[in-house]
Write a protein that holds these residues in place. Structure first.
Motif, PDB file in Angstrom:
ATOM      1  N   ASP A 125      44.897  37.098  43.350  1.00 35.08           N
ATOM      2  CA  ASP A 125      44.080  36.269  43.929  1.00 35.08           C
ATOM      3  C   ASP A 125      43.102  37.070  44.686  1.00 35.08           C
ATOM      4  N   SER A 126      43.150  37.910  45.564  1.00 39.62           N
ATOM      5  CA  SER A 126      42.214  38.896  46.010  1.00 39.62           C
ATOM      6  C   SER A 126      41.351  39.520  45.123  1.00 39.62           C
ATOM      7  N   SER A 127      41.788  39.853  43.947  1.00 37.85           N
ATOM      8  CA  SER A 127      41.135  40.751  43.082  1.00 37.85           C
ATOM      9  C   SER A 127      40.082  39.662  42.577  1.00 37.85           C
ATOM     10  N   VAL A 128      40.466  38.462  41.977  1.00 37.05           N
ATOM     11  CA  VAL A 128      39.458  37.453  41.700  1.00 37.05           C
ATOM     12  C   VAL A 128      38.562  36.978  42.792  1.00 37.05           C
ATOM     13  N   SER A 129      38.891  37.139  43.958  1.00 38.09           N
ATOM     14  CA  SER A 129      38.044  36.604  45.244  1.00 38.09           C
ATOM     15  C   SER A 129      37.005  37.843  45.297  1.00 38.09           C
ATOM     16  N   VAL A 183      41.094  47.806  41.023  1.00 34.89           N
ATOM     17  CA  VAL A 183      40.084  46.774  41.143  1.00 34.89           C
ATOM     18  C   VAL A 183      38.991  46.965  41.797  1.00 34.89           C
ATOM     19  N   ALA A 184      38.891  47.596  42.811  1.00 36.17           N
ATOM     20  CA  ALA A 184      37.802  47.791  43.603  1.00 36.17           C
ATOM     21  C   ALA A 184      36.838  48.874  42.813  1.00 36.17           C
ATOM     22  N   TYR A 185      37.573  49.856  42.157  1.00 31.46           N
ATOM     23  CA  TYR A 185      36.698  50.791  41.238  1.00 31.46           C
ATOM     24  C   TYR A 185      36.169  50.006  40.212  1.00 31.46           C
TER      25      TYR A 185
END
Length: 370
Positions: free
Chosen positions: A14-18, A58-60
């Protein structure tokens, strides 16, 4: 100049897609992992470390900065201490509601504002809408995943600065976006339960922090029918794990009350036993999304636990500031310590902690004297 958004990244989809959506919308996104608890599981692994690593990957992938911030002291002082205190009172708290109130939309918000952010963002299934200068909390687009219940005690300061990038989406759509863009967390399972307990045995965890004492189990007619392992291990309406089997008629038993002073667990037999029902409740420490109470008496709907269907109620404010919430029809297993969250259609009005219940029949007042 791009607006700066600081996103709480949990290491989940969820936070990744956000993060993905915020970047696609042109924001300057900074990902932050909140480290709220530090304890290894039974295999010697700290799950917070695994989640942080997933968020970092994910941030990378998305090319956004990523940091970890430690809120362990704040979490212990504001959430975990509250959690233990509620169990000492014989109640069943909801630490996720308090975590949002005290950590994600308070300590995290204040930290982010020091970094000169324009907004904070979270991967919650809820929505914010501005109307004439006031900020309203709306249910999420996915009715099965709506998380407005857990956000019911946050106010205008936080909502005016908050974006819920996936709030209008369904979970299925979030998963599809994660897979479409090849995010590392696309197939990661959703986390369940309370963060500081994880997959461990709940009763064993409580026993580490609270003194428990065995006592008598009595039915609502006053007959002793067994022994309990400590009142903190039981919650109103509980069916499994009582340990008394199909005594008498063979119907299941349910927890109907707890007397802390006498250390007695009361149980009632049968799904529709009147001892399990209440007609109204008293709730304390109300928090209103608009930070002022609506006109009383308030005709609205309520949820007394997450995923519960909306219940028609009438609300009044008592002289001591507590709320009296009367249901249109008797309700089973309303539990002190949980949060009574009030709604008018799609709008969440606020939340109040359930202090006590008014039983269907006066003769059952003795079941919960605490």
């Amino acid at each position: 100049m791009k607006k700066r958004v600081i996103l709480g990244m949990s290491g989940g989809v969820d936070s990744s897609v956000s993060a993905l959506l915020l970047k696609k919308e042109g924001y300057e996104v900074i990902g932050i992992f909140m480290k709220n608890w530090d304890e290894k599981d039974e295999y010697g692994v700290c799950t917070a470390t695994e989640d942080s690593d997933d968020a970092r990957r994910v941030a990378y992938q998305l090319g956004i900065p990523y940091y970890t911030v430690n809120f362990e002291k704040e979490y212990w002082d504001k959430v975990f201490t509250y959690f233990l205190d509620e169990y000492k009172k014989g109640r069943t708290p909801n630490p996720d509601v308090m975590c949002n109130q005290e950590i994600k939309f308070n300590a995290f918000l204040d930290y982010s504002l020091k970094l000169k952010c324009d907004y904070i963002a979270m991967g919650h299934y809820a929505q914010v809408e501005e109307r004439n200068g006031s900020y309203y909390l709306l249910r999420g687009g996915d009715k099965n995943k709506d998380q407005s219940y857990f956000l019911s005690r946050i106010g205008q300061k936080a909502l005016s600065r908050t974006i819920f990038p996936i709030g209008h989406l369904e979970k299925k759509q979030v998963r599809e976006l994660a897979q479409k863009y090849g995010l590392y967390t696309a197939k990661k399972k959703d986390s369940t339960g309370i963060c500081f307990i994880g997959e461990r045995n709940f009763d064993e965890f409580l026993d580490k922090f609270l003194l428990t004492k065995e006592g008598d189990i009595m039915d609502v007619e006053g007959n002793k029918i067994g022994r309990h392992s400590g009142l903190t291990h039981y919650t109103l309406g509980q069916r499994k794990g009582i340990g008394i089997g199909g005594i008498k008629t063979g119907e299941p038993w349910f927890v109907a009350g707890k007397d802390l002073k006498r250390n007695i667990l009361y149980v009632a037999q049968g799904e529709n036993n009147p001892a399990l029902y209440s007609t109204s409740l008293i709730a304390e420490s109300p928090k209103w999304i608009l930070e002022k109470p609506p006109k009383m008496p308030l005709i609205c709907t309520a949820k007394f636990r997450y995923r519960q269907s909306d219940i028609p109620v009438t609300v009044n404010i008592l002289e001591d500031g507590n709320l009296h919430i009367k249901y249109d029809n008797p309700i089973k297993a309303v539990t002190p310590g949980q949060v009574a969250v009030l709604y008018q259609e799609e709008v969440c009005l606020g939340g109040s902690i359930i202090k006590s219940i008014v039983p269907l029949h006066e003769k059952y007042l003795y079941l919960n004297p605490n």
